[in-house]
Write a protein that holds these residues in place. Sequence first.
Motif, PDB file in Angstrom:
ATOM      1  N   THR A  86      -6.732  -1.053  -8.711  1.00 52.82           N
ATOM      2  CA  THR A  86      -5.404  -1.274  -7.947  1.00 52.82           C
ATOM      3  C   THR A  86      -5.483  -0.237  -6.694  1.00 52.82           C
ATOM      4  O   THR A  86      -5.991   0.783  -6.808  1.00 52.82           O
ATOM      5  CB  THR A  86      -4.273  -0.847  -9.053  1.00 52.82           C
ATOM      6  OG1 THR A  86      -4.511   0.342  -9.428  1.00 52.82           O
ATOM      7  CG2 THR A  86      -4.215  -1.786 -10.049  1.00 52.82           C
ATOM      8  N   SER A  89       0.075  -0.421  -2.163  1.00 54.64           N
ATOM      9  CA  SER A  89       0.236  -1.330  -1.095  1.00 54.64           C
ATOM     10  C   SER A  89       0.522  -0.869   0.184  1.00 54.64           C
ATOM     11  O   SER A  89       0.527  -1.683   1.022  1.00 54.64           O
ATOM     12  CB  SER A  89       1.207  -2.368  -1.718  1.00 54.64           C
ATOM     13  OG  SER A  89       2.349  -1.706  -1.815  1.00 54.64           O
ATOM     14  N   TRP A 136      -2.775  -3.047   3.350  1.00 54.52           N
ATOM     15  CA  TRP A 136      -3.689  -3.543   2.170  1.00 54.52           C
ATOM     16  C   TRP A 136      -2.956  -4.811   1.757  1.00 54.52           C
ATOM     17  O   TRP A 136      -3.842  -5.778   1.367  1.00 54.52           O
ATOM     18  CB  TRP A 136      -3.566  -2.569   0.959  1.00 54.52           C
ATOM     19  CG  TRP A 136      -4.089  -3.168  -0.427  1.00 54.52           C
ATOM     20  CD1 TRP A 136      -3.313  -3.194  -1.261  1.00 54.52           C
ATOM     21  CD2 TRP A 136      -5.360  -3.133  -0.581  1.00 54.52           C
ATOM     22  NE1 TRP A 136      -4.079  -3.794  -2.352  1.00 54.52           N
ATOM     23  CE2 TRP A 136      -5.218  -3.693  -1.992  1.00 54.52           C
ATOM     24  CE3 TRP A 136      -6.507  -2.653  -0.079  1.00 54.52           C
ATOM     25  CZ2 TRP A 136      -6.563  -3.724  -2.857  1.00 54.52           C
ATOM     26  CZ3 TRP A 136      -7.784  -2.906  -0.682  1.00 54.52           C
ATOM     27  CH2 TRP A 136      -7.691  -3.495  -2.194  1.00 54.52           C
ATOM     28  N   GLN A 137      -1.556  -4.755   1.704  1.00 58.87           N
ATOM     29  CA  GLN A 137      -1.147  -6.073   1.093  1.00 58.87           C
ATOM     30  C   GLN A 137      -1.285  -7.358   2.027  1.00 58.87           C
ATOM     31  O   GLN A 137      -1.021  -8.509   1.559  1.00 58.87           O
ATOM     32  CB  GLN A 137       0.482  -6.032   0.898  1.00 58.87           C
ATOM     33  CG  GLN A 137       1.343  -5.849   2.174  1.00 58.87           C
ATOM     34  CD  GLN A 137       1.627  -4.121   2.496  1.00 58.87           C
ATOM     35  OE1 GLN A 137       0.550  -3.307   2.113  1.00 58.87           O
ATOM     36  NE2 GLN A 137       2.529  -3.719   2.920  1.00 58.87           N
ATOM     37  N   SER A 138      -1.736  -7.300   3.343  1.00 60.50           N
ATOM     38  CA  SER A 138      -1.921  -8.227   4.280  1.00 60.50           C
ATOM     39  C   SER A 138      -3.538  -9.021   3.744  1.00 60.50           C
ATOM     40  O   SER A 138      -3.617 -10.101   4.508  1.00 60.50           O
ATOM     41  CB  SER A 138      -1.843  -7.996   5.571  1.00 60.50           C
ATOM     42  OG  SER A 138      -3.089  -7.072   5.797  1.00 60.50           O
ATOM     43  N   LYS A 144      -9.909  -7.490  -0.027  1.00 61.52           N
ATOM     44  CA  LYS A 144      -9.627  -6.473  -0.967  1.00 61.52           C
ATOM     45  C   LYS A 144     -10.774  -5.968  -1.509  1.00 61.52           C
ATOM     46  O   LYS A 144     -11.010  -4.701  -1.861  1.00 61.52           O
ATOM     47  CB  LYS A 144      -8.510  -6.780  -1.917  1.00 61.52           C
ATOM     48  CG  LYS A 144      -6.975  -7.090  -1.231  1.00 61.52           C
ATOM     49  CD  LYS A 144      -6.193  -7.127  -2.207  1.00 61.52           C
ATOM     50  CE  LYS A 144      -4.787  -7.426  -1.514  1.00 61.52           C
ATOM     51  NZ  LYS A 144      -3.737  -7.934  -2.633  1.00 61.52           N
TER      52      LYS A 144
END
Length: 253
Positions: A86, A89, A136-138, A144
Amino acid sequence: MTIKADNLVWKIGSKTVVNGVSFTAEPGKMLGLLGPNGSGKTSLLRLIAGLKRPNSGRITLDQADLGSIGRRTIAQRVAFIEQHATTNSNLRVVDVVKLGRFPHRSMFSGWTHEDDRAVTEALERTGMTAKRHDAWQSLSGGEKQRTHVARALAQSPKELILDEPTNHLDVQHQISLLRLVSALPVTSIIALHDLNHAAMFCDNLIVMQEGKIVAAGSPQEVLTRDLLKSVFKVEAYVETSPHHARPHIHFAR
Protein backbone atom coordinates in the motif's frame (compact mmCIF):
# COMPACT_ATOMS: atom_id res chain seq x y z
CA MET A 1 25.94 -17.55 -3.26
CA THR A 2 23.64 -14.91 -1.83
CA ILE A 3 20.56 -16.33 -0.08
CA LYS A 4 20.57 -19.83 1.36
CA ALA A 5 17.88 -21.52 3.46
CA ASP A 6 18.74 -24.55 5.55
CA ASN A 7 15.95 -26.74 6.97
CA LEU A 8 13.59 -23.85 7.75
CA VAL A 9 10.60 -24.49 9.99
CA TRP A 10 8.01 -21.86 10.89
CA LYS A 11 4.78 -22.43 12.80
CA ILE A 12 1.60 -20.63 13.77
CA GLY A 13 0.66 -22.22 17.08
CA SER A 14 0.69 -25.95 16.50
CA LYS A 15 0.34 -25.63 12.71
CA THR A 16 3.56 -26.00 10.71
CA VAL A 17 3.41 -23.54 7.80
CA VAL A 18 6.97 -23.93 6.48
CA ASN A 19 8.33 -27.42 7.00
CA GLY A 20 12.00 -28.29 6.49
CA VAL A 21 12.65 -26.00 3.53
CA SER A 22 16.19 -25.82 2.11
CA PHE A 23 17.41 -24.12 -1.07
CA THR A 24 20.06 -21.80 -2.50
CA ALA A 25 19.27 -18.80 -4.69
CA GLU A 26 21.89 -18.47 -7.42
CA PRO A 27 23.44 -15.00 -7.70
CA GLY A 28 21.95 -12.91 -10.48
CA LYS A 29 19.29 -15.52 -11.29
CA MET A 30 15.50 -15.44 -11.01
CA LEU A 31 14.08 -18.12 -8.72
CA GLY A 32 10.35 -18.78 -9.07
CA LEU A 33 8.26 -19.99 -6.15
CA LEU A 34 5.14 -21.96 -7.11
CA GLY A 35 2.43 -23.80 -5.22
CA PRO A 36 -1.29 -23.83 -4.48
CA ASN A 37 -2.80 -21.27 -2.11
CA GLY A 38 -1.85 -22.11 1.44
CA SER A 39 1.32 -23.95 0.46
CA GLY A 40 3.54 -21.58 2.48
CA LYS A 41 4.95 -19.35 -0.28
CA THR A 42 4.24 -15.98 1.33
CA SER A 43 5.43 -17.15 4.75
CA LEU A 44 8.67 -18.41 3.21
CA LEU A 45 9.24 -15.08 1.44
CA ARG A 46 8.70 -13.17 4.68
CA LEU A 47 11.23 -15.42 6.41
CA ILE A 48 13.76 -14.78 3.65
CA ALA A 49 13.18 -11.02 3.90
CA GLY A 50 13.85 -11.12 7.63
CA LEU A 51 10.30 -10.06 8.55
CA LYS A 52 9.70 -13.32 10.45
CA ARG A 53 12.09 -15.53 12.37
CA PRO A 54 12.06 -19.30 11.82
CA ASN A 55 11.28 -21.63 14.71
CA SER A 56 14.28 -23.67 13.58
CA GLY A 57 16.74 -23.78 10.71
CA ARG A 58 18.61 -20.80 9.39
CA ILE A 59 18.83 -18.35 6.51
CA THR A 60 22.19 -16.99 5.45
CA LEU A 61 22.98 -13.90 3.42
CA ASP A 62 26.45 -14.26 1.93
CA GLN A 63 27.12 -16.91 4.60
CA ALA A 64 26.10 -14.58 7.48
CA ASP A 65 23.15 -15.72 9.58
CA LEU A 66 20.19 -13.45 8.80
CA GLY A 67 19.19 -13.44 12.47
CA SER A 68 22.49 -11.79 13.38
CA ILE A 69 22.17 -8.97 10.84
CA GLY A 70 20.47 -5.71 11.82
CA ARG A 71 17.14 -4.83 10.22
CA ARG A 72 18.53 -1.67 8.61
CA THR A 73 21.50 -3.55 7.17
CA ILE A 74 19.16 -6.13 5.65
CA ALA A 75 17.00 -3.36 4.15
CA GLN A 76 20.06 -1.81 2.53
CA ARG A 77 20.50 -4.86 0.31
CA VAL A 78 17.25 -6.90 0.34
CA ALA A 79 14.10 -5.33 -1.13
CA PHE A 80 10.69 -6.94 -0.57
CA ILE A 81 7.58 -6.14 -2.61
CA GLU A 82 4.58 -7.54 -0.79
CA GLN A 83 1.50 -8.86 -2.53
CA HIS A 84 -0.77 -6.17 -1.09
CA ALA A 85 1.70 -3.28 -0.89
CA THR A 86 0.00 0.00 0.00
CA THR A 87 1.02 3.60 -0.54
CA ASN A 88 -0.22 6.92 0.78
CA SER A 89 -2.54 8.19 -1.96
CA ASN A 90 -1.38 11.80 -1.47
CA LEU A 91 2.15 11.07 -2.66
CA ARG A 92 3.61 11.62 -6.10
CA VAL A 93 5.42 8.82 -7.91
CA VAL A 94 8.84 10.32 -7.20
CA ASP A 95 8.00 10.60 -3.49
CA VAL A 96 7.05 6.92 -3.37
CA VAL A 97 10.33 5.94 -5.02
CA LYS A 98 12.30 8.16 -2.62
CA LEU A 99 11.02 6.01 0.25
CA GLY A 100 13.39 3.32 -0.99
CA ARG A 101 16.36 5.45 0.10
CA PHE A 102 15.43 5.47 3.80
CA PRO A 103 17.60 2.47 4.78
CA HIS A 104 20.67 4.30 3.44
CA ARG A 105 20.09 7.57 5.33
CA SER A 106 20.54 8.52 8.96
CA MET A 107 17.99 10.54 10.88
CA PHE A 108 19.92 13.78 10.39
CA SER A 109 21.45 13.27 6.95
CA GLY A 110 20.38 15.45 4.06
CA TRP A 111 19.35 14.29 0.62
CA THR A 112 22.47 13.51 -1.42
CA HIS A 113 23.51 13.24 -5.06
CA GLU A 114 23.74 9.48 -4.54
CA ASP A 115 20.09 9.44 -3.41
CA ASP A 116 19.09 11.45 -6.48
CA ARG A 117 21.02 9.12 -8.76
CA ALA A 118 19.43 6.01 -7.27
CA VAL A 119 15.90 7.43 -7.62
CA THR A 120 16.50 8.65 -11.18
CA GLU A 121 17.95 5.31 -12.28
CA ALA A 122 15.07 3.41 -10.66
CA LEU A 123 12.50 5.54 -12.48
CA GLU A 124 14.33 5.11 -15.78
CA ARG A 125 14.73 1.34 -15.42
CA THR A 126 11.03 0.86 -14.68
CA GLY A 127 9.85 3.23 -17.42
CA MET A 128 8.27 5.64 -14.93
CA THR A 129 10.35 8.77 -15.59
CA ALA A 130 7.56 10.52 -17.47
CA LYS A 131 5.20 9.82 -14.56
CA ARG A 132 7.53 10.98 -11.79
CA HIS A 133 5.36 13.97 -10.81
CA ASP A 134 2.02 12.20 -11.23
CA ALA A 135 -0.20 11.54 -8.23
CA TRP A 136 -0.30 7.95 -6.97
CA GLN A 137 -4.07 7.68 -7.26
CA SER A 138 -3.94 8.64 -10.95
CA LEU A 139 -1.86 5.58 -11.90
CA SER A 140 -3.07 2.39 -13.52
CA GLY A 141 -2.55 -0.94 -11.78
CA GLY A 142 0.50 -1.71 -13.92
CA GLU A 143 2.01 1.71 -13.25
CA LYS A 144 1.52 1.28 -9.51
CA GLN A 145 3.36 -2.04 -9.59
CA ARG A 146 6.18 -0.49 -11.62
CA THR A 147 6.40 2.27 -9.02
CA HIS A 148 6.67 -0.33 -6.25
CA VAL A 149 9.49 -1.99 -8.21
CA ALA A 150 11.15 1.42 -8.67
CA ARG A 151 10.96 2.05 -4.92
CA ALA A 152 12.59 -1.34 -4.33
CA LEU A 153 15.34 -0.59 -6.87
CA ALA A 154 16.02 2.76 -5.20
CA GLN A 155 17.19 0.70 -2.20
CA SER A 156 20.08 -0.42 -4.46
CA PRO A 157 19.39 -4.05 -3.53
CA LYS A 158 21.43 -7.12 -4.34
CA GLU A 159 18.38 -9.29 -3.72
CA LEU A 160 14.78 -8.61 -4.74
CA ILE A 161 11.86 -10.58 -3.28
CA LEU A 162 8.39 -10.30 -4.84
CA ASP A 163 5.14 -11.88 -3.66
CA GLU A 164 2.83 -12.44 -6.65
CA PRO A 165 3.47 -8.99 -8.17
CA THR A 166 1.37 -9.70 -11.28
CA ASN A 167 -1.89 -10.30 -9.40
CA HIS A 168 -4.74 -8.13 -10.70
CA LEU A 169 -2.76 -6.90 -13.71
CA ASP A 170 -3.83 -7.39 -17.31
CA VAL A 171 -1.70 -9.71 -19.44
CA GLN A 172 0.25 -6.90 -21.11
CA HIS A 173 1.38 -5.49 -17.77
CA GLN A 174 2.09 -8.96 -16.35
CA ILE A 175 4.50 -9.76 -19.18
CA SER A 176 6.05 -6.28 -19.07
CA LEU A 177 6.68 -6.47 -15.33
CA LEU A 178 8.17 -9.96 -15.45
CA ARG A 179 10.38 -9.00 -18.38
CA LEU A 180 11.59 -6.03 -16.35
CA VAL A 181 12.36 -8.08 -13.23
CA SER A 182 14.08 -10.88 -15.15
CA ALA A 183 16.44 -8.35 -16.77
CA LEU A 184 17.54 -6.74 -13.50
CA PRO A 185 21.14 -7.34 -12.36
CA VAL A 186 20.01 -8.75 -8.99
CA THR A 187 19.17 -12.08 -7.41
CA SER A 188 15.38 -12.31 -7.41
CA ILE A 189 12.94 -14.66 -5.70
CA ILE A 190 9.40 -14.34 -6.96
CA ALA A 191 6.15 -16.10 -6.05
CA LEU A 192 3.90 -16.63 -9.07
CA HIS A 193 0.55 -18.21 -9.87
CA ASP A 194 0.86 -18.41 -13.65
CA LEU A 195 2.86 -21.55 -14.50
CA ASN A 196 3.64 -20.50 -18.07
CA HIS A 197 4.96 -17.15 -16.87
CA ALA A 198 7.20 -19.03 -14.43
CA ALA A 199 8.46 -21.22 -17.28
CA MET A 200 9.09 -18.19 -19.51
CA PHE A 201 11.00 -15.96 -17.10
CA CYS A 202 12.46 -17.95 -14.20
CA ASP A 203 15.88 -19.59 -14.32
CA ASN A 204 14.96 -22.07 -11.59
CA LEU A 205 11.77 -23.09 -9.82
CA ILE A 206 10.70 -24.35 -6.42
CA VAL A 207 7.28 -25.97 -6.01
CA MET A 208 5.75 -26.04 -2.53
CA GLN A 209 2.90 -28.13 -1.17
CA GLU A 210 1.69 -28.07 2.42
CA GLY A 211 4.78 -26.18 3.56
CA LYS A 212 7.32 -28.50 1.94
CA ILE A 213 9.36 -28.34 -1.26
CA VAL A 214 8.11 -31.12 -3.55
CA ALA A 215 10.15 -30.20 -6.64
CA ALA A 216 13.09 -27.96 -7.49
CA GLY A 217 15.21 -27.35 -10.57
CA SER A 218 14.98 -25.78 -14.00
CA PRO A 219 11.51 -25.15 -15.52
CA GLN A 220 11.91 -28.12 -17.88
CA GLU A 221 12.85 -30.39 -14.96
CA VAL A 222 10.08 -29.22 -12.64
CA LEU A 223 7.02 -28.58 -14.81
CA THR A 224 6.05 -32.12 -15.71
CA ARG A 225 2.62 -33.55 -16.44
CA ASP A 226 2.75 -35.70 -13.31
CA LEU A 227 3.64 -32.77 -11.05
CA LEU A 228 0.90 -30.57 -12.48
CA LYS A 229 -1.63 -33.29 -11.78
CA SER A 230 -0.42 -34.20 -8.29
CA VAL A 231 0.22 -30.67 -6.94
CA PHE A 232 -2.06 -28.37 -8.94
CA LYS A 233 -4.79 -30.93 -9.69
CA VAL A 234 -4.88 -30.12 -13.41
CA GLU A 235 -4.61 -32.24 -16.53
CA ALA A 236 -2.11 -30.71 -18.91
CA TYR A 237 0.25 -31.41 -21.79
CA VAL A 238 3.76 -30.01 -21.43
CA GLU A 239 5.25 -29.02 -24.77
CA THR A 240 9.01 -28.92 -25.17
CA SER A 241 11.18 -28.19 -28.17
CA PRO A 242 14.75 -29.23 -28.97
CA HIS A 243 15.33 -25.64 -30.11
CA HIS A 244 13.87 -24.01 -26.99
CA ALA A 245 14.58 -25.31 -23.50
CA ARG A 246 11.63 -23.67 -21.78
CA PRO A 247 8.43 -25.72 -21.61
CA HIS A 248 4.95 -24.50 -22.47
CA ILE A 249 1.90 -25.88 -20.69
CA HIS A 250 -1.35 -26.61 -22.50
CA PHE A 251 -4.22 -27.21 -20.10
CA ALA A 252 -6.89 -29.77 -20.95
CA ARG A 253 -10.36 -28.38 -21.62
